[in-house]
Design a protein around this motif. Structure first.
Motif, short mmCIF file in Angstrom:
data_model
loop_
_atom_site.label_atom_id
_atom_site.label_comp_id
_atom_site.label_asym_id
_atom_site.label_seq_id
_atom_site.Cartn_x
_atom_site.Cartn_y
_atom_site.Cartn_z
N ASP A 1 0.82 -1.20 0.00
CA ASP A 1 0.00 0.00 0.00
C ASP A 1 0.86 1.26 0.00
O ASP A 1 0.46 2.29 -0.55
CB ASP A 1 -0.91 0.02 1.24
CG ASP A 1 -2.00 -1.05 1.17
OD1 ASP A 1 -2.39 -1.44 0.06
OD2 ASP A 1 -2.44 -1.49 2.26
N HIS B 1 2.12 -2.06 -5.19
CA HIS B 1 1.99 -3.52 -5.23
C HIS B 1 2.87 -4.15 -6.29
O HIS B 1 3.36 -5.26 -6.12
CB HIS B 1 0.52 -3.89 -5.47
CG HIS B 1 -0.40 -3.33 -4.44
ND1 HIS B 1 -0.30 -3.67 -3.11
CD2 HIS B 1 -1.42 -2.44 -4.52
CE1 HIS B 1 -1.22 -3.01 -2.42
NE2 HIS B 1 -1.91 -2.27 -3.25
N GLY C 1 -3.73 -7.00 -4.52
CA GLY C 1 -3.63 -5.54 -4.57
C GLY C 1 -3.58 -5.02 -6.00
O GLY C 1 -4.17 -3.98 -6.32
N ARG D 1 -7.10 -5.06 -7.39
CA ARG D 1 -7.92 -3.98 -6.85
C ARG D 1 -7.55 -2.64 -7.47
O ARG D 1 -8.42 -1.79 -7.72
CB ARG D 1 -7.75 -3.92 -5.33
CG ARG D 1 -8.55 -2.80 -4.66
CD ARG D 1 -10.03 -3.04 -4.83
NE ARG D 1 -10.81 -1.95 -4.23
CZ ARG D 1 -11.16 -0.84 -4.85
NH1 ARG D 1 -10.80 -0.65 -6.12
NH2 ARG D 1 -11.88 0.09 -4.24
N ALA D 2 -6.25 -2.45 -7.74
CA ALA D 2 -5.81 -1.19 -8.34
C ALA D 2 -6.10 -1.14 -9.83
O ALA D 2 -6.30 -0.06 -10.39
CB ALA D 2 -4.31 -0.99 -8.09
N GLY E 1 -0.97 3.83 -15.01
CA GLY E 1 -1.24 2.43 -14.70
C GLY E 1 -0.54 1.44 -15.59
O GLY E 1 -0.76 0.26 -15.49
N ALA F 1 -1.39 -0.63 -11.17
CA ALA F 1 -1.55 0.80 -11.14
C ALA F 1 -0.40 1.45 -10.40
O ALA F 1 0.41 0.80 -9.78
CB ALA F 1 -2.87 1.15 -10.48
N SER G 1 1.92 3.55 -7.68
CA SER G 1 2.03 3.39 -6.22
C SER G 1 0.93 4.15 -5.51
O SER G 1 0.70 5.31 -5.78
CB SER G 1 3.40 3.89 -5.75
OG SER G 1 3.43 3.96 -4.37
N PRO G 2 0.24 3.50 -4.56
CA PRO G 2 -0.84 4.15 -3.84
C PRO G 2 -0.38 5.37 -3.06
O PRO G 2 -1.19 6.20 -2.70
CB PRO G 2 -1.35 3.06 -2.89
CG PRO G 2 -0.91 1.78 -3.50
CD PRO G 2 0.37 2.09 -4.18
N HIS H 1 -4.18 9.29 -5.96
CA HIS H 1 -5.44 8.59 -5.81
C HIS H 1 -6.48 9.26 -6.69
O HIS H 1 -6.36 10.42 -7.06
CB HIS H 1 -5.89 8.55 -4.36
CG HIS H 1 -6.46 9.84 -3.86
ND1 HIS H 1 -5.67 10.94 -3.62
CD2 HIS H 1 -7.74 10.21 -3.56
CE1 HIS H 1 -6.42 11.93 -3.18
NE2 HIS H 1 -7.68 11.52 -3.16
N VAL I 1 -8.70 1.49 -2.20
CA VAL I 1 -7.48 1.20 -2.96
C VAL I 1 -6.24 1.33 -2.08
O VAL I 1 -5.31 0.53 -2.16
CB VAL I 1 -7.38 2.12 -4.19
CG1 VAL I 1 -6.05 1.94 -4.90
CG2 VAL I 1 -8.53 1.86 -5.15
N GLU I 2 -6.23 2.36 -1.20
CA GLU I 2 -5.04 2.58 -0.37
C GLU I 2 -4.88 1.53 0.73
O GLU I 2 -3.85 1.50 1.40
CB GLU I 2 -5.08 3.97 0.25
CG GLU I 2 -6.28 4.25 1.13
CD GLU I 2 -7.44 4.87 0.36
OE1 GLU I 2 -8.29 5.51 1.01
OE2 GLU I 2 -7.51 4.69 -0.87
#
Length: 482
Positions: free
Chosen positions: A67, A71, A118, A121-122, A190, A195, A197-198, A202, A402-403
């Motif tokens: 996070d 990921h 992760g 999800r991203a 992405g 994607a 880095s969180p 965002h 997402v984070e």
């Protein structure tokens, strides 16, 4: 499907398959490894136990690292380390080296496993996560089914060392690609395996990005959780062979004490390891609980069924493998079917039904006396568990912001590592304390699955993100969950 999403799915599936293959192949090669390296049974057991303790203790913290740092970076690092450790095991001169390198392999396995979820999800919007998770689950089922066959062929041919070299080329290649493609100049948002880095950006709308503060790392919380999980695993893994010993009792005591301190610490920490949005999400907590109960019921049943078929009924290993084939086949088929069921009926009804099917499979095995009955029981186990895997994982990944996707993935993977150990420990304890042998464990495990169905009845049917897909993260004006 866009290139970004295709690469995220490819990386997620590849990482999950590598870990699944490694575990199933190891179970086949251990007897030969023991003879070649002149090792004791206890030493060979530690090739599995050391890995499991390392993985279970670090999964959630590794998810938090993902996070914060991205990921894809954690995935690439984990794959490279996993492959290098596999190569080292294949060249190991003695059992001590094998055990140490398996622990190292567990550390890197903990890095890559949460990242595989992760990245999904991203890379995918919440309303499109069903099929990617189903594909990932089918691939895991296929790897688990083919692993023993592949491991047996390698042991019979080039030897047990070849089983560890199996992962080297794909892991090193995919790991290098993941790190090389990460954050390249001139790439669209992405690009790569996942994607950005969180910690860098965002979404504030469908097409916009804005800065976000870095995700904090709770090192004391991570250490406490690692000690609690390591103590729990250490206490449980020895039960099938040695029962409760002073070492098991000490492990359980450490797990309880550090677990209590961890909960107290998390409540007071300014930036806890498990973010408040996950702690406060009924969907995530209950879905993780369902996964623990489902995996405990499945693995405990398989352990008990092995005892029942081979010891009580005199069924040979080959015939038992054939009887259990419907489990793998229906688990693989159930995953894509579950994506359709989720779309039509929602997570709650799908998961409740799947847990009921899993419980029914255990009951059928408890009553089975002939080939068709055993095949039917194993088939129900595969259909129920495969569906639960997709449905509950979908809730965990979908409900997490997402984070916090890495921590959510770490919690899910922790459930899938602790649940089987717990199920086997329960089955062993019950078989050893009851004259009826396998009957009582199967009844209790069916009850565990039934309790899981009750818990699944409180899962949310639709998430806020799915209700308002045009406003990611905006939960205002969303109808109350049913």
């Amino acid at each position: 499907m866009s290139r970004q999403r295709a690469l995220a799915l490819t990386g997620s599936v590849a990482g999950a398959v590598v870990v699944a293959l490694d575990g199933t192949v190891l179970s086949v090669v251990q007897p030969t490894l023991r003879r070649d390296l002149d090792a004791s049974f206890a030493q060979v057991q530690w090739t599995s136990t050391g890995y499991l303790i390392a993985v279970a203790g670090l999964l959630v913290f590794s998810g938090r690292l993902g996070d914060r740092y991205g990921h894809q970076r954690l995935f690439g690092t984990g794959m490279l380390g996993f492959g290098a450790a596999s190569a080292g095991i294949g060249l190991a001169p003695g059992i001590g080296w094998v055990i140490a390198l398996r622990v190292v392999q567990g550390v890197f396995g903990a890095l890559l496993q949460p990242a595989t979820l992760g990245m999904l999800r991203a890379g995918f919007p919440p309303d499109r996560l069903r099929m990617p998770i189903a594909v990932r689950t089918s691939a895991i089922g296929l790897a688990a089914a083919t692993g023993p066959v592949l491991g047996g062929a390698l042991v019979a041919g080039p030897g047990w060392r070849a089983a560890f070299f199996l992962n080297v080329v794909p892991t090193l290649t995919l790991g290098a690609l993941a790190l090389a493609s990460r954050g390249g100049r001139g790439r669209p948002h992405g690009a790569g395996l996942g994607a950005p880095s969180p910690r860098r950006a965002h979404r504030t709308g469908p097409d916009t990005l804005s800065p976000r503060p870095a995700v904090s790392l709770d090192l004391p919380g991570a250490l406490l959780l690692a000690l609690a999980l390591a103590g729990l695993v250490q206490a449980l893994v020895g039960l099938p062979e040695r029962g409760w010993t002073p070492a098991s009792g000490a492990g359980a005591a450490v797990a309880l004490a550090t677990g209590a301190v961890f909960v107290r610490h998390e409540r007071r920490a300014a930036s806890p390891l498990v973010p408040p949005d996950l702690v406060g999400s009924a969907g995530v907590g209950r879905a993780v609980g369902v996964l623990v109960m489902a995996s405990a019921a499945l693995q405990g049943t398989l352990f008990t069924a092995t005892f029942l078929l081979q010891n009580a009924l005199g069924v040979g290993p080959l015939r038992m493998a054939l009887l259990s084939l419907p489990l793998a086949a229906l688990m693989i088929l159930a995953a894509p079917c579950c994506a359709v069921l989720l779309r039509r009926f929602g997570a709650r009804r799908t998961t409740v039904t799947a847990m009921a099917v899993l419980a029914a499979g255990i009951v059928v095995l408890d009553r089975a006396t002939g080939t068709l009955a055993f095949c039917a029981g194993f088939g129900l186990l595969g259909a129920g568990f495969g569906t639960v895997m997709v449905a509950a994982t979908h809730v965990v990944v979908r409900e997490a912001a997402v984070e916090s996707a890495g921590v959510a993935g770490g919690l899910k993977q922790t459930a899938m590592n602790v649940g089987p150990v717990l199920g086997v420990a329960v089955a062993t304890t019950l078989m050893g304390s009851h004259a009826g042998g396998a009957r009582l464990p199967l009844i209790v495990l069916a009850a565990v699955a039934a309790v899981g169905a009750v818990v699944a009845g409180s899962l949310p049917e639709r998430s806020a993100l799915m209700i308002n897909p045009g406003q990611p993260g905006d939960r205002s004006g969303v109808p109350a969950r049913r």
